[in-house]
Design a protein around this motif. Structure first.
Motif, short mmCIF file in Angstrom:
data_model
loop_
_atom_site.label_atom_id
_atom_site.label_comp_id
_atom_site.label_asym_id
_atom_site.label_seq_id
_atom_site.Cartn_x
_atom_site.Cartn_y
_atom_site.Cartn_z
N ARG A 64 -29.13 53.77 -34.26
CA ARG A 64 -29.98 53.90 -33.07
C ARG A 64 -29.78 52.71 -32.13
O ARG A 64 -29.81 52.86 -30.90
N ALA A 65 -29.59 51.53 -32.70
CA ALA A 65 -29.35 50.35 -31.86
C ALA A 65 -28.04 50.49 -31.09
O ALA A 65 -27.96 50.15 -29.90
N LEU A 66 -26.99 50.99 -31.76
CA LEU A 66 -25.73 51.22 -31.07
C LEU A 66 -25.90 52.26 -29.97
O LEU A 66 -25.42 52.08 -28.85
N ALA A 67 -26.61 53.35 -30.30
CA ALA A 67 -26.85 54.40 -29.30
C ALA A 67 -27.61 53.84 -28.10
O ALA A 67 -27.28 54.15 -26.94
N ALA A 68 -28.62 53.00 -28.36
CA ALA A 68 -29.41 52.43 -27.27
C ALA A 68 -28.55 51.55 -26.36
O ALA A 68 -28.70 51.56 -25.13
N SER A 69 -27.62 50.80 -26.96
CA SER A 69 -26.75 49.93 -26.16
C SER A 69 -25.81 50.73 -25.27
O SER A 69 -25.27 50.20 -24.30
N LEU A 70 -25.63 52.01 -25.60
CA LEU A 70 -24.76 52.88 -24.81
C LEU A 70 -25.54 53.85 -23.94
O LEU A 70 -24.96 54.73 -23.29
N GLY A 71 -26.88 53.71 -23.94
CA GLY A 71 -27.72 54.63 -23.17
C GLY A 71 -27.83 56.01 -23.77
O GLY A 71 -28.10 56.99 -23.07
N LEU A 72 -27.65 56.11 -25.09
CA LEU A 72 -27.62 57.41 -25.76
C LEU A 72 -28.84 57.70 -26.63
O LEU A 72 -28.92 58.79 -27.22
N GLU A 73 -29.77 56.76 -26.74
CA GLU A 73 -30.85 56.97 -27.70
C GLU A 73 -31.62 58.25 -27.41
O GLU A 73 -32.05 58.96 -28.32
#
Length: 454
Positions: A64-73
């Motif tokens: 989720r942290a990786l997704a958030a850093s990419l605007g994907l959460e």
């Protein structure tokens, strides 16, 4: 500092993203025409299929942290609640896997004698010295029947392996730690939960990770595409590294890129490729290290997608089912893809994903597409009553599919770590070493990014 990452699967991509976001000079070289490795989501004829991983378990914040850093959460999709139901094909029929102790007592997944044997887990003796197979561990704690049915089914869904060969310490280290501290797994889990509750402030309940099955709108490929966009020219496809050598305090790489040969210098090099590819690059540097890396086995797997018209098959119930080795069937398991993620099949269509081969039946992966479709249809008919003609088929062969953490794996990885440490500025990363899952790979990439930028 300059870092070159060889390999554009999820491990290499996540590492490149972590380094790039910290301002490190990084280049990622992928030999193939696309990024993402075995993560491939495909849209065709109203179906969305996955060639490799189907989903991830939302059991920790890593992905989720990786997704958030990419605007994907906001694009993460949780599986339908019914997907919590799981089945095992045993003793001639599909039987529900109980999700709680009371449900287990009422279930028919195991005969009465096997359930009584499992209840004796409280009196289990500790493990002998040395590494131990998952089967031996299971028999000691749960009995032969439960190991042959439930433990084997569980590992098939992750490793497609041989329960008699897999190392329990390598694949389930937390379970082994429970035994080491408490002898009995039941006692260990009870004491752990009690300690967690005691550590909380008064009136506060223990946090419960959802553990939900998740994917992204558009499939797991969405994550790969977002990483590729973020990295831009940092990630280069069609760039095959053919040689690696030390030069001073750094490294020099021989690269073939779109028909041109060149050399590239780097302070640090990361091999984020499968073990058998890493071994070829390591062989001129350290033959013994290369042999150890090459010794990591892979289980071949064929993925067979079958799509059906709405209402043409029995209703899909739950996530799917697994088939223990003792049943001597030709599928490892079947995912009810359209029941788990209804948006993966348009207009009420039905999608089954059948897994074939594994460590015990590698020969089946050599079958051609027509034969594998026929095999999957026959197994679905006999195991799940699906008699309709599929309107859609797709077959993916993975000749080297899933790394096998067999007995001795931890010792092998420790020796690999020692060998790599003798080559300053060189690192290995990927699902062959310390975790096969998507989240394992991202977590390891985060840790290495921290190490390289410390």
């Amino acid at each position: 500092m300059s870092v070159v990452i060889i390999g554009g699967g999820i491990s290499g991509l996540a590492l490149a993203h972590g380094l790039h976001s910290r301002g490190t000079e990084v280049t990622l070289l992928e030999a193939g025409p696309r990024l993402g490795g075995n993560i491939q989501s495909r849209h065709r004829d109203g179906f969305l299929t996955e060639a490799g991983p189907n989903s991830f378990l939302d059991r920790e914040p890593t992905l989720r942290a990786l997704a958030a850093s990419l605007g994907l959460e906001g694009h993460i999709r949780t599986a339908d609640p019914a997907a919590k139901r799981r089945y095992v094909y045993t003793r001639g029929k599909l039987r529900a896997v109980p999700m709680s102790p009371p449900a287990f007592l009422k279930s028919d997944v195991l005969p009465l004698g096997a359930k009584l044997r499992m209840m004796g887990e409280l009196f289990t003796r500790r493990a002998p010295e040395g590494d131990e197979s998952l089967a031996a561990f299971g028999r000691r704690h749960l009995g032969s029947a439960a190991t042959a049915v439930l433990v084997d089914a569980m590992q098939l869904g992750i490793y497609a392996g041989d329960v008699e060969a897999l190392s329990v310490a390598a694949i389930f280290p937390k379970v082994v730690e429970l035994e080491r501290k408490h002898r009995s797994l039941v006692l260990g889990m009870a004491r752990t939960r009690a300690a967690e509750r005691k550590a909380l402030p008064p009136g506060q309940s223990a946090p419960k990770p959802s553990g939900a099955v998740c994917s992204f709108d558009g499939g797991l490929q969405v994550l790969v595409d977002a990483l590729a966009r973020k990295l831009g020219p940092v990630a280069r496809t069609g760039a095959r590294v053919t040689g690696l050598r030390r030069e001073g305090t750094g490294w020099r790489l021989a690269v073939e890129e779109h028909g041109q040969r060149a050399e590239l210098a780097a302070d640090q090099v990361v091999l984020a490729v499968p073990a058998y590819v890493a071994a070829e690059l390591l062989r001129p540097l350290d033959e013994k290290l290369a042999a150890r890396v090459e010794g990591i086995a892979y289980a071949p797997v064929a993925v067979v997608h079958l799509g059906f018209a709405p209402g043409s098959t029995p209703p899909q119930d739950g996530f799917g089912f697994l088939v223990p080795t003792l049943e001597r069937r030709r599928v490892l398991g079947v995912i009810h893809a359209s029941a788990t993620f209804p948006w993966r099949a348009e207009g009420g269509r039905i999608l089954y994903t059948c897994m074939v081969g594994g460590a015990k039946r590698p020969d089946l992966v050599d079958l051609d597409e027509e034969a594998l479709v026929k095999l999957a249809r026959e197994e679905l008919r006999e195991l799940a009553g699906v008699t309709a003609e599929p309107s859609f088929t797709e077959v993916i062969h993975w000749k080297r599919g899933i790394p096998q953490y067999n007995v001795g794996h931890l010792e092998r990885v420790a020796a690999i770590d020692e060998g790599v440490a003798r080559l300053p500025g060189l690192y290995l990363i990927g699902n062959a070493y310390k975790g096969v899952g998507l989240i394992d790979c991202v977590r390891a990439a985060n840790e290495l990014a921290d190490t390289l930028t410390r």
